[in-house]
Scaffold this motif. Sequence first.
Motif, PDB file in Angstrom:
ATOM      1  N   CYS A 492       0.837  -1.208   0.000  1.00 23.83           N
ATOM      2  CA  CYS A 492       0.000   0.000   0.000  1.00 23.83           C
ATOM      3  C   CYS A 492       0.866   1.251   0.000  1.00 23.83           C
ATOM      4  CB  CYS A 492      -0.927   0.006   1.212  1.00 23.83           C
ATOM      5  SG  CYS A 492      -2.217  -1.252   1.154  1.00 23.83           S
ATOM      6  N   ALA A 493       1.984   1.210   0.753  1.00 23.10           N
ATOM      7  CA  ALA A 493       2.876   2.373   0.805  1.00 23.10           C
ATOM      8  C   ALA A 493       3.535   2.623  -0.546  1.00 23.10           C
ATOM      9  CB  ALA A 493       3.942   2.163   1.879  1.00 23.10           C
ATOM     10  N   ALA A 494       3.953   1.550  -1.232  1.00 23.52           N
ATOM     11  CA  ALA A 494       4.573   1.706  -2.548  1.00 23.52           C
ATOM     12  C   ALA A 494       3.591   2.331  -3.534  1.00 23.52           C
ATOM     13  CB  ALA A 494       5.049   0.346  -3.065  1.00 23.52           C
ATOM     14  N   LEU A 495       2.332   1.908  -3.461  1.00 22.68           N
ATOM     15  CA  LEU A 495       1.318   2.470  -4.353  1.00 22.68           C
ATOM     16  C   LEU A 495       1.059   3.934  -4.020  1.00 22.68           C
ATOM     17  CD1 LEU A 495      -0.466   1.464  -6.697  1.00 22.68           C
ATOM     18  CD2 LEU A 495      -2.248   1.001  -5.021  1.00 22.68           C
ATOM     19  N   THR A 496       0.959   4.239  -2.729  1.00 22.26           N
ATOM     20  CA  THR A 496       0.701   5.616  -2.311  1.00 22.26           C
ATOM     21  C   THR A 496       1.891   6.516  -2.598  1.00 22.26           C
ATOM     22  OG1 THR A 496      -0.644   4.678  -0.536  1.00 22.26           O
ATOM     23  CG2 THR A 496      -0.154   7.005  -0.389  1.00 22.26           C
ATOM     24  N   CYS A 497       3.099   5.948  -2.641  1.00 23.78           N
ATOM     25  CA  CYS A 497       4.301   6.725  -2.967  1.00 23.78           C
ATOM     26  C   CYS A 497       4.199   7.386  -4.336  1.00 23.78           C
ATOM     27  CB  CYS A 497       5.530   5.821  -2.960  1.00 23.78           C
ATOM     28  SG  CYS A 497       6.376   5.799  -1.399  1.00 23.78           S
ATOM     29  N   MET A 498       3.387   6.811  -5.210  1.00 28.16           N
ATOM     30  CA  MET A 498       3.242   7.385  -6.544  1.00 28.16           C
ATOM     31  C   MET A 498       2.624   8.776  -6.488  1.00 28.16           C
ATOM     32  SD  MET A 498       4.665   5.146  -8.417  1.00 28.16           S
ATOM     33  CE  MET A 498       5.701   4.748  -6.991  1.00 28.16           C
ATOM     34  N   VAL A 499       1.845   9.051  -5.440  1.00 30.85           N
ATOM     35  CA  VAL A 499       1.292  10.402  -5.270  1.00 30.85           C
ATOM     36  C   VAL A 499       2.433  11.389  -5.043  1.00 30.85           C
ATOM     37  CG1 VAL A 499      -0.299  11.826  -3.939  1.00 30.85           C
ATOM     38  CG2 VAL A 499      -0.791   9.396  -4.263  1.00 30.85           C
ATOM     39  N   GLN A 500       3.386  11.010  -4.146  1.00 27.61           N
ATOM     40  CA  GLN A 500       4.519  11.891  -3.896  1.00 27.61           C
ATOM     41  C   GLN A 500       5.411  12.038  -5.131  1.00 27.61           C
ATOM     42  OE1 GLN A 500       3.987   9.478  -1.134  1.00 27.61           O
ATOM     43  NE2 GLN A 500       2.768  11.084  -0.224  1.00 27.61           N
ATOM     44  N   LEU A 501       5.632  10.931  -5.834  1.00 29.64           N
ATOM     45  CA  LEU A 501       6.466  11.011  -7.034  1.00 29.64           C
ATOM     46  C   LEU A 501       5.814  11.914  -8.082  1.00 29.64           C
ATOM     47  CD1 LEU A 501       8.983  10.100  -8.486  1.00 29.64           C
ATOM     48  CD2 LEU A 501       7.775   8.035  -9.244  1.00 29.64           C
ATOM     49  N   ALA A 502       4.499  11.837  -8.198  1.00 27.38           N
ATOM     50  CA  ALA A 502       3.784  12.731  -9.126  1.00 27.38           C
ATOM     51  C   ALA A 502       3.969  14.187  -8.721  1.00 27.38           C
ATOM     52  CB  ALA A 502       2.295  12.364  -9.151  1.00 27.38           C
ATOM     53  N   GLN A 503       3.914  14.458  -7.416  1.00 26.02           N
ATOM     54  CA  GLN A 503       4.104  15.826  -6.949  1.00 26.02           C
ATOM     55  C   GLN A 503       5.523  16.316  -7.221  1.00 26.02           C
ATOM     56  OE1 GLN A 503       2.829  15.259  -2.851  1.00 26.02           O
ATOM     57  NE2 GLN A 503       0.995  16.473  -3.223  1.00 26.02           N
ATOM     58  N   ILE A 504       6.502  15.423  -7.074  1.00 28.64           N
ATOM     59  CA  ILE A 504       7.893  15.800  -7.349  1.00 28.64           C
ATOM     60  C   ILE A 504       8.049  16.170  -8.817  1.00 28.64           C
ATOM     61  CG2 ILE A 504      10.265  14.947  -7.467  1.00 28.64           C
ATOM     62  CD1 ILE A 504       9.579  13.178  -5.030  1.00 28.64           C
ATOM     63  N   ILE A 505       7.534  15.327  -9.693  1.00 32.54           N
ATOM     64  CA  ILE A 505       7.642  15.583 -11.136  1.00 32.54           C
ATOM     65  C   ILE A 505       6.946  16.887 -11.507  1.00 32.54           C
ATOM     66  CG2 ILE A 505       6.994  14.727 -13.426  1.00 32.54           C
ATOM     67  CD1 ILE A 505       7.300  11.874 -12.268  1.00 32.54           C
ATOM     68  N   LEU A 506       5.742  17.081 -10.950  1.00 33.72           N
ATOM     69  CA  LEU A 506       4.997  18.301 -11.253  1.00 33.72           C
ATOM     70  C   LEU A 506       5.669  19.527 -10.642  1.00 33.72           C
ATOM     71  CD1 LEU A 506       1.313  17.083 -10.731  1.00 33.72           C
ATOM     72  CD2 LEU A 506       2.544  17.395 -12.881  1.00 33.72           C
ATOM     73  N   GLY A 507       6.243  19.371  -9.434  1.00 33.31           N
ATOM     74  CA  GLY A 507       6.916  20.496  -8.799  1.00 33.31           C
ATOM     75  C   GLY A 507       8.110  20.969  -9.601  1.00 33.31           C
ATOM     76  N   VAL A 508       8.817  20.036 -10.238  1.00 25.39           N
ATOM     77  CA  VAL A 508       9.984  20.397 -11.043  1.00 25.39           C
ATOM     78  C   VAL A 508       9.559  21.035 -12.360  1.00 25.39           C
ATOM     79  CG1 VAL A 508      11.948  19.469 -12.325  1.00 25.39           C
ATOM     80  CG2 VAL A 508      11.458  18.646 -10.019  1.00 25.39           C
ATOM     81  N   GLY A 509       8.570  20.413 -13.020  1.00 20.02           N
ATOM     82  CA  GLY A 509       8.226  20.855 -14.376  1.00 20.02           C
ATOM     83  C   GLY A 509       7.070  21.813 -14.485  1.00 20.02           C
ATOM     84  N   LEU A 510       6.007  21.568 -13.703  1.00 25.97           N
ATOM     85  CA  LEU A 510       4.783  22.338 -13.910  1.00 25.97           C
ATOM     86  C   LEU A 510       4.917  23.777 -13.432  1.00 25.97           C
ATOM     87  CD1 LEU A 510       2.001  21.821 -15.102  1.00 25.97           C
ATOM     88  CD2 LEU A 510       1.141  21.400 -12.810  1.00 25.97           C
ATOM     89  N   GLY A 511       5.683  23.991 -12.356  1.00 30.24           N
ATOM     90  CA  GLY A 511       5.870  25.364 -11.876  1.00 30.24           C
ATOM     91  C   GLY A 511       6.502  26.246 -12.939  1.00 30.24           C
ATOM     92  N   LEU A 512       7.507  25.717 -13.642  1.00 28.07           N
ATOM     93  CA  LEU A 512       8.147  26.478 -14.709  1.00 28.07           C
ATOM     94  C   LEU A 512       7.177  26.744 -15.855  1.00 28.07           C
ATOM     95  CD1 LEU A 512      11.594  24.615 -14.802  1.00 28.07           C
ATOM     96  CD2 LEU A 512      11.074  26.831 -13.748  1.00 28.07           C
ATOM     97  N   LEU A 513       6.363  25.740 -16.195  1.00 31.18           N
ATOM     98  CA  LEU A 513       5.400  25.918 -17.278  1.00 31.18           C
ATOM     99  C   LEU A 513       4.356  26.974 -16.929  1.00 31.18           C
ATOM    100  CD1 LEU A 513       4.767  22.222 -18.441  1.00 31.18           C
ATOM    101  CD2 LEU A 513       5.982  24.018 -19.673  1.00 31.18           C
ATOM    102  N   VAL A 514       3.876  26.941 -15.676  1.00 32.36           N
ATOM    103  CA  VAL A 514       2.881  27.929 -15.253  1.00 32.36           C
ATOM    104  C   VAL A 514       3.470  29.332 -15.283  1.00 32.36           C
ATOM    105  CG1 VAL A 514       1.468  28.701 -13.308  1.00 32.36           C
ATOM    106  CG2 VAL A 514       1.529  26.295 -13.904  1.00 32.36           C
ATOM    107  N   SER A 515       4.719  29.469 -14.822  1.00 36.31           N
ATOM    108  CA  SER A 515       5.368  30.781 -14.850  1.00 36.31           C
ATOM    109  C   SER A 515       5.527  31.296 -16.272  1.00 36.31           C
ATOM    110  CB  SER A 515       6.751  30.699 -14.181  1.00 36.31           C
ATOM    111  OG  SER A 515       6.617  30.322 -12.827  1.00 36.31           O
ATOM    112  N   ALA A 516       5.783  30.385 -17.213  1.00 32.08           N
ATOM    113  CA  ALA A 516       6.016  30.793 -18.599  1.00 32.08           C
ATOM    114  C   ALA A 516       4.738  30.973 -19.391  1.00 32.08           C
ATOM    115  CB  ALA A 516       6.913  29.755 -19.289  1.00 32.08           C
TER     116      ALA A 516
END
Length: 545
Positions: A492-516
């Motif tokens: 269950c923890a490994a599956l739920t970890c995907m939420v955090q990994l999604a946030q990491i990916i979005l935090g790196v990429g999506l913030g820059l896209l929104v700013s631009a």
Amino acid sequence: MTLAEESFHGALPPTSGEAKAHMDGTSEKEEAPGQAVMRTGAAVPRRRAVGRLVMHSMAMFGREFCYAVEAAFVTPVLLSVGLPKNLYSLVWLISPILGFVLQPVVGSASDHCTCSWGRRRPYILGLGIIMLLGMALYLNGDVMISAFIDERDKQRTWAIVITMLGVVLFDFAADFIDGPIKAYLFDVCSHQDKEKGLHYHALFTGLGGALGYLTGAMDWGQTILGYTLASEFQVIFFFAALVFIICLTVHLCSIPEVPLRYENEEAKFLLEATEPHKYSSIEEEIKNGYLKSACAEMKSAAKPGKCAVASRTEEKRQMTLKSLLKTLSSMPSHYRYLCVSHLFGWMAFLSNMLFFTDFMGQVVYHGNPYAPHNSTLYLTYKTGVEMGCWGLCINAIASSVYSYLQKVLLPYIGLKGLYFIGYLLFGLGTGLIGLFPNVYSTLALCSLFGVMSSTLYTVPFHLIATYHKEEEESLKLQEGEQAGERGKGIDCAALTCMVQLAQIILGVGLGLLVSAAGSAVTVISASTVALVGCCFVAFCVRYVD
């Protein structure tokens, strides 16, 4: 004879004529308590009353209520304290990085927790307290700092620090708590009740979100509480904290856990007495606390030589970070593909939800959050944020309704159909919102967000439960293999970890896209990722008939 003794004798194979006669004599007693016995001989949890499952689901109601408050207010709060745009990514990155690193460790540690209160509930309580602390800081940080610091520049700096800390703590705990809650459900329920419990979880998740978004959409500044407290954010905190405390208390009192008593002597005897055994059969029952009595009566049946082997096996099972990483890396392929599909789903869902109220304020209503607070542009933006709360409320109601429809649709289209439809409808809906940002069409299409939300909270965990059931019933361990090395908690923890990994990916990429490119890019990104996830769900995820 106690219930634990009956379950114990029902789980062990007859080792002698005397033992066989004893088991025959107790077979009628085993039926009374409602303990089911699998073909492997292992006892499984008895059926639970609907009321208990509803009480268990209240944690999801409270958690989602608080999540809805955060989704509606976190961007306006960060803007109100003057957070620079270049720090947005930092806010969204810290919490998921911590969660991604620590969640599997804690999930595995909870599999071996020997607290007298149970394995999962101590972690749930601790994370609930952290959620309350984080919510108090990010909704009241500005007021708290103003009470202690008079200088305006220092007020702004410390308000940003305290608010960011609150957001990080809340996100960390709110994401983290889902894994122990699901593992708690799996520990204390039969397979049929696991399915039912997951549907109740989705139902109350939707209801909690709806109430949370509805609370955020109301203008509390003109009420008695609004005049009594320092700001509207404090009124929101009062309601959110009250709801969460009540729901968490009900959840913790819902279904008692039997404490784990994984003692050396019991493990030695049971590993010897049941060889060869099926995947997670006896050891899982030891960890669940159902097999802990009568060991002293039959210890003499175990051979000294194999006891030493079992003792070394148990020592080898002590949790280390290295062994944990090895366990995760050796995860069967169908678990890994399920985690990847879950990652696609959460990347799509979060990229839309995190910026949705801001999208409504800036793109749909053409407001400006950086304009002076008494200007028309800012007031227009605020109106858009409130309308975005109504859209998220529609999403939450749709999630509750669809969680009920899932039960009706499941016999006809199966888990594969439910999984595929959830991703497909969300991808199409967000694509249309991005192409045609109209108020009414956007609100109508928000109902498709609820389909995705209900899908993410039920289908993947339903598949995990199905995989475990299949392994328990049909797979035999090779001789010498360790049973239950990867327990339900870590899955269950490994599956739920995907939420955090999604946030990491979005935090790196999506913030820059929104700013631009602005908030419009978020819904287009969500649509693209969801449609890619559709293909993965259809062709890569394994489904058990």
